[in-house]
Design a protein around this motif. Structure first.
Motif, PDB file in Angstrom:
ATOM      1  N   GLN A  37     -39.572   4.099  91.516  1.00 50.61           N
ATOM      2  CA  GLN A  37     -40.854   3.912  93.136  1.00 50.61           C
ATOM      3  C   GLN A  37     -39.945   4.187  94.383  1.00 50.61           C
ATOM      4  O   GLN A  37     -41.046   5.373  94.704  1.00 50.61           O
ATOM      5  N   ASP A  38     -39.292   4.074  94.389  1.00 56.19           N
ATOM      6  CA  ASP A  38     -38.456   4.609  96.038  1.00 56.19           C
ATOM      7  C   ASP A  38     -37.833   6.120  95.742  1.00 56.19           C
ATOM      8  O   ASP A  38     -37.885   6.581  96.751  1.00 56.19           O
ATOM      9  N   PHE A  39     -37.032   6.369  94.576  1.00 53.60           N
ATOM     10  CA  PHE A  39     -36.900   6.940  94.201  1.00 53.60           C
ATOM     11  C   PHE A  39     -38.327   8.194  94.690  1.00 53.60           C
ATOM     12  O   PHE A  39     -38.214   9.589  95.231  1.00 53.60           O
ATOM     13  N   LEU A  40     -39.127   8.035  94.126  1.00 55.56           N
ATOM     14  CA  LEU A  40     -40.795   9.112  94.448  1.00 55.56           C
ATOM     15  C   LEU A  40     -41.144   8.991  95.906  1.00 55.56           C
ATOM     16  O   LEU A  40     -41.981   9.645  95.926  1.00 55.56           O
ATOM     17  N   ASP A  41     -41.213   7.445  96.276  1.00 54.47           N
ATOM     18  CA  ASP A  41     -41.644   7.482  97.224  1.00 54.47           C
ATOM     19  C   ASP A  41     -40.811   8.672  98.834  1.00 54.47           C
ATOM     20  O   ASP A  41     -41.608   8.557  99.813  1.00 54.47           O
ATOM     21  N   HIS A  42     -39.746   8.993  98.268  1.00 52.48           N
ATOM     22  CA  HIS A  42     -38.651   9.297  98.883  1.00 52.48           C
ATOM     23  C   HIS A  42     -38.302  10.440  98.562  1.00 52.48           C
ATOM     24  O   HIS A  42     -37.187  11.367  98.270  1.00 52.48           O
ATOM     25  N   LEU A  43     -39.512  11.131  97.414  1.00 51.74           N
ATOM     26  CA  LEU A  43     -38.261  12.515  96.901  1.00 51.74           C
ATOM     27  C   LEU A  43     -37.832  13.223  97.856  1.00 51.74           C
ATOM     28  O   LEU A  43     -39.193  14.401  99.035  1.00 51.74           O
ATOM     29  N   PRO A  44     -36.659  13.485  97.389  1.00 56.55           N
ATOM     30  CA  PRO A  44     -36.160  14.911  98.281  1.00 56.55           C
ATOM     31  C   PRO A  44     -36.649  16.319  97.537  1.00 56.55           C
ATOM     32  O   PRO A  44     -37.510  16.532  97.044  1.00 56.55           O
ATOM     33  N   GLU A  45     -36.366  17.149  98.862  1.00 57.02           N
ATOM     34  CA  GLU A  45     -37.214  18.151  99.001  1.00 57.02           C
ATOM     35  C   GLU A  45     -36.237  19.865  97.774  1.00 57.02           C
ATOM     36  O   GLU A  45     -36.333  21.064  97.975  1.00 57.02           O
ATOM     37  N   ASP A  54     -30.843   4.901  86.415  1.00 52.52           N
ATOM     38  CA  ASP A  54     -31.154   4.226  85.222  1.00 52.52           C
ATOM     39  C   ASP A  54     -32.467   3.502  83.984  1.00 52.52           C
ATOM     40  O   ASP A  54     -33.380   4.117  84.600  1.00 52.52           O
ATOM     41  N   VAL A  55     -32.474   2.175  83.412  1.00 46.13           N
ATOM     42  CA  VAL A  55     -32.939   3.018  82.311  1.00 46.13           C
ATOM     43  C   VAL A  55     -34.085   1.984  83.140  1.00 46.13           C
ATOM     44  O   VAL A  55     -35.721   1.345  83.396  1.00 46.13           O
ATOM     45  N   ARG A  56     -33.497   0.162  83.209  1.00 45.42           N
ATOM     46  CA  ARG A  56     -34.596  -1.270  83.508  1.00 45.42           C
ATOM     47  C   ARG A  56     -34.642  -1.816  85.477  1.00 45.42           C
ATOM     48  O   ARG A  56     -33.077  -1.971  85.131  1.00 45.42           O
ATOM     49  N   MET A  57     -35.313  -1.465  85.288  1.00 50.14           N
ATOM     50  CA  MET A  57     -35.297  -0.749  87.059  1.00 50.14           C
ATOM     51  C   MET A  57     -36.837  -1.982  87.293  1.00 50.14           C
ATOM     52  O   MET A  57     -38.301  -1.557  86.961  1.00 50.14           O
ATOM     53  N   PRO A  58     -37.108  -2.472  88.611  1.00 51.96           N
ATOM     54  CA  PRO A  58     -37.904  -3.428  89.300  1.00 51.96           C
ATOM     55  C   PRO A  58     -39.566  -2.115  89.486  1.00 51.96           C
ATOM     56  O   PRO A  58     -39.101  -1.051  89.711  1.00 51.96           O
ATOM     57  N   HIS A  59     -40.801  -2.113  89.389  1.00 48.49           N
ATOM     58  CA  HIS A  59     -41.565  -1.467  90.026  1.00 48.49           C
ATOM     59  C   HIS A  59     -41.824  -0.108  89.215  1.00 48.49           C
ATOM     60  O   HIS A  59     -42.606   0.140  88.706  1.00 48.49           O
ATOM     61  N   LEU A  60     -40.516   0.886  88.653  1.00 49.10           N
ATOM     62  CA  LEU A  60     -40.524   2.262  88.343  1.00 49.10           C
ATOM     63  C   LEU A  60     -39.463   2.289  86.932  1.00 49.10           C
ATOM     64  O   LEU A  60     -38.675   2.671  87.818  1.00 49.10           O
ATOM     65  N   ASP A  61     -39.503   1.647  85.513  1.00 51.37           N
ATOM     66  CA  ASP A  61     -38.399   2.135  84.676  1.00 51.37           C
ATOM     67  C   ASP A  61     -38.491   3.506  84.466  1.00 51.37           C
ATOM     68  O   ASP A  61     -38.915   4.501  84.697  1.00 51.37           O
ATOM     69  N   GLY A  62     -37.189   2.974  84.433  1.00 51.97           N
ATOM     70  CA  GLY A  62     -36.461   4.999  83.946  1.00 51.97           C
ATOM     71  C   GLY A  62     -37.076   5.614  83.481  1.00 51.97           C
ATOM     72  O   GLY A  62     -37.895   6.583  83.075  1.00 51.97           O
ATOM     73  N   VAL A  63     -37.777   5.568  82.228  1.00 56.22           N
ATOM     74  CA  VAL A  63     -38.883   6.273  80.851  1.00 56.22           C
ATOM     75  C   VAL A  63     -39.797   6.819  82.166  1.00 56.22           C
ATOM     76  O   VAL A  63     -40.071   7.874  81.691  1.00 56.22           O
ATOM     77  N   GLY A  64     -40.369   5.908  82.351  1.00 52.95           N
ATOM     78  CA  GLY A  64     -42.092   6.339  83.042  1.00 52.95           C
ATOM     79  C   GLY A  64     -40.443   7.459  84.594  1.00 52.95           C
ATOM     80  O   GLY A  64     -41.866   8.258  84.982  1.00 52.95           O
ATOM     81  N   LEU A  65     -39.923   6.719  84.910  1.00 44.63           N
ATOM     82  CA  LEU A  65     -39.482   7.761  86.261  1.00 44.63           C
ATOM     83  C   LEU A  65     -39.304   9.175  85.577  1.00 44.63           C
ATOM     84  O   LEU A  65     -38.976  10.281  85.961  1.00 44.63           O
ATOM     85  N   VAL A  66     -38.470   9.214  84.321  1.00 44.22           N
ATOM     86  CA  VAL A  66     -38.277  10.419  83.821  1.00 44.22           C
ATOM     87  C   VAL A  66     -39.592  11.915  83.645  1.00 44.22           C
ATOM     88  O   VAL A  66     -39.689  12.602  83.421  1.00 44.22           O
ATOM     89  N   MET A  95     -35.042  10.451  74.968  1.00 41.88           N
ATOM     90  CA  MET A  95     -34.614  12.294  74.745  1.00 41.88           C
ATOM     91  C   MET A  95     -35.789  13.248  74.583  1.00 41.88           C
ATOM     92  O   MET A  95     -35.862  14.331  75.095  1.00 41.88           O
ATOM     93  N   LYS A  96     -36.441  12.378  73.704  1.00 36.20           N
ATOM     94  CA  LYS A  96     -37.774  12.855  73.378  1.00 36.20           C
ATOM     95  C   LYS A  96     -39.137  13.502  74.781  1.00 36.20           C
ATOM     96  O   LYS A  96     -39.888  14.103  75.092  1.00 36.20           O
ATOM     97  N   ALA A  97     -38.317  12.130  76.216  1.00 36.50           N
ATOM     98  CA  ALA A  97     -38.543  12.301  77.412  1.00 36.50           C
ATOM     99  C   ALA A  97     -38.562  13.511  77.519  1.00 36.50           C
ATOM    100  O   ALA A  97     -38.792  13.743  79.682  1.00 36.50           O
ATOM    101  N   GLY A  98     -37.125  13.738  77.611  1.00 40.28           N
ATOM    102  CA  GLY A  98     -36.712  15.558  78.055  1.00 40.28           C
ATOM    103  C   GLY A  98     -35.744  15.381  78.894  1.00 40.28           C
ATOM    104  O   GLY A  98     -34.449  16.159  79.356  1.00 40.28           O
ATOM    105  N   VAL A  99     -34.686  13.658  78.539  1.00 43.44           N
ATOM    106  CA  VAL A  99     -33.319  13.987  79.109  1.00 43.44           C
ATOM    107  C   VAL A  99     -32.042  14.309  78.779  1.00 43.44           C
ATOM    108  O   VAL A  99     -32.331  14.722  77.192  1.00 43.44           O
TER     109      VAL A  99
END
Length: 203
Positions: A37-45, A54-66, A95-99
């Motif tokens: 979530q921190d990454f998306l809130d400050h998404l670089p251009e 990482d996969v297991r993180m608070p707020h938004l995990d790696g699967v959701g981020l990918v 892998m199906k999500a695109g990593v």
């Protein structure tokens, strides 16, 4: 230094610092974020980048981020996933999500560097094709519905007379539309126009 950035997303401060040190020590431009979530809130251009998450993180995990990054940046931002809780279903899901790579913690520094460098090398060859595809799509969007019909017919290899019969217009009118299509698509030959059609159909 590579023109592409490396973005590190991990809720473990020690891991973030270690990865930043590793990437910068290898001459890579790197930034770190506390979670998805921190990454998306400050998404670089940055136009292109490799994301190391990482996969297991608070707020938004790696699967959701990918999944969100696929929608936002697609192939311009390839993702490498790190996890200390690897299992086959998770690996398949990611892998199906695109990593592009799936790395278990703990890992050797060279293993993660090789994965990141592989992503950046692929971007170096992929970027011109992405830009050409996007330019073609922009030009296509300027065509009128009738011009798009003529474009589609031309890249299918149909002759002017065939197009005229299919669209119930005169061959002369087809010639006029064909000239407009060539001009708007900035194609100097029929073969160039066909290549553009193939480019967007493969997207």
């Amino acid at each position: 230094m590579t023109p592409h950035s490396v973005f590190i997303v991990d809720d473990d401060p020690a891991m973030r610092d270690a990865l930043l040190t590793l990437m910068r020590g290898a001459g890579l431009r790197a930034r770190a974020f506390a979670d998805g979530q921190d990454f998306l809130d400050h998404l670089p251009e940055d136009t292109t980048a490799c994301v190391l998450t990482d996969v297991r993180m608070p707020h938004l995990d790696g699967v959701g981020l990918v999944r969100q990054l696929q929608d936002l940046r697609g192939e311009r931002w390839p993702v490498v996933v790190m996890t200390g809780h690897a299992d086959v279903p998770l690996a398949v899901q990611m892998m199906k999500a695109g990593v592009v790579d799936f790395i278990e913690k703990p890992f050797e520094p060279n293993r993660i560097l090789d994965a990141v460098r592989g992503c950046l090398s692929a971007l170096a060859t992929l970027t011109p094709e992405i830009e050409a595809r996007e330019a073609t799509a922009r030009r296509l969007s300027t065509l009128t519905p009738r011009e798009r019909q003529v474009f589609d017919a031309l890249i299918q290899g149909r002759a002017n007379k065939e197009i005229a019969l299919d669209l119930d217009i005169s061959p002369r009118t087809v010639e006029i539309f064909r000239a407009k299509v060539m001009q708007k698509m900035q194609a100097d030959s029929l073969s160039a126009l066909v290549r553009m059609g193939l480019r967007v159909s493969d997207a």
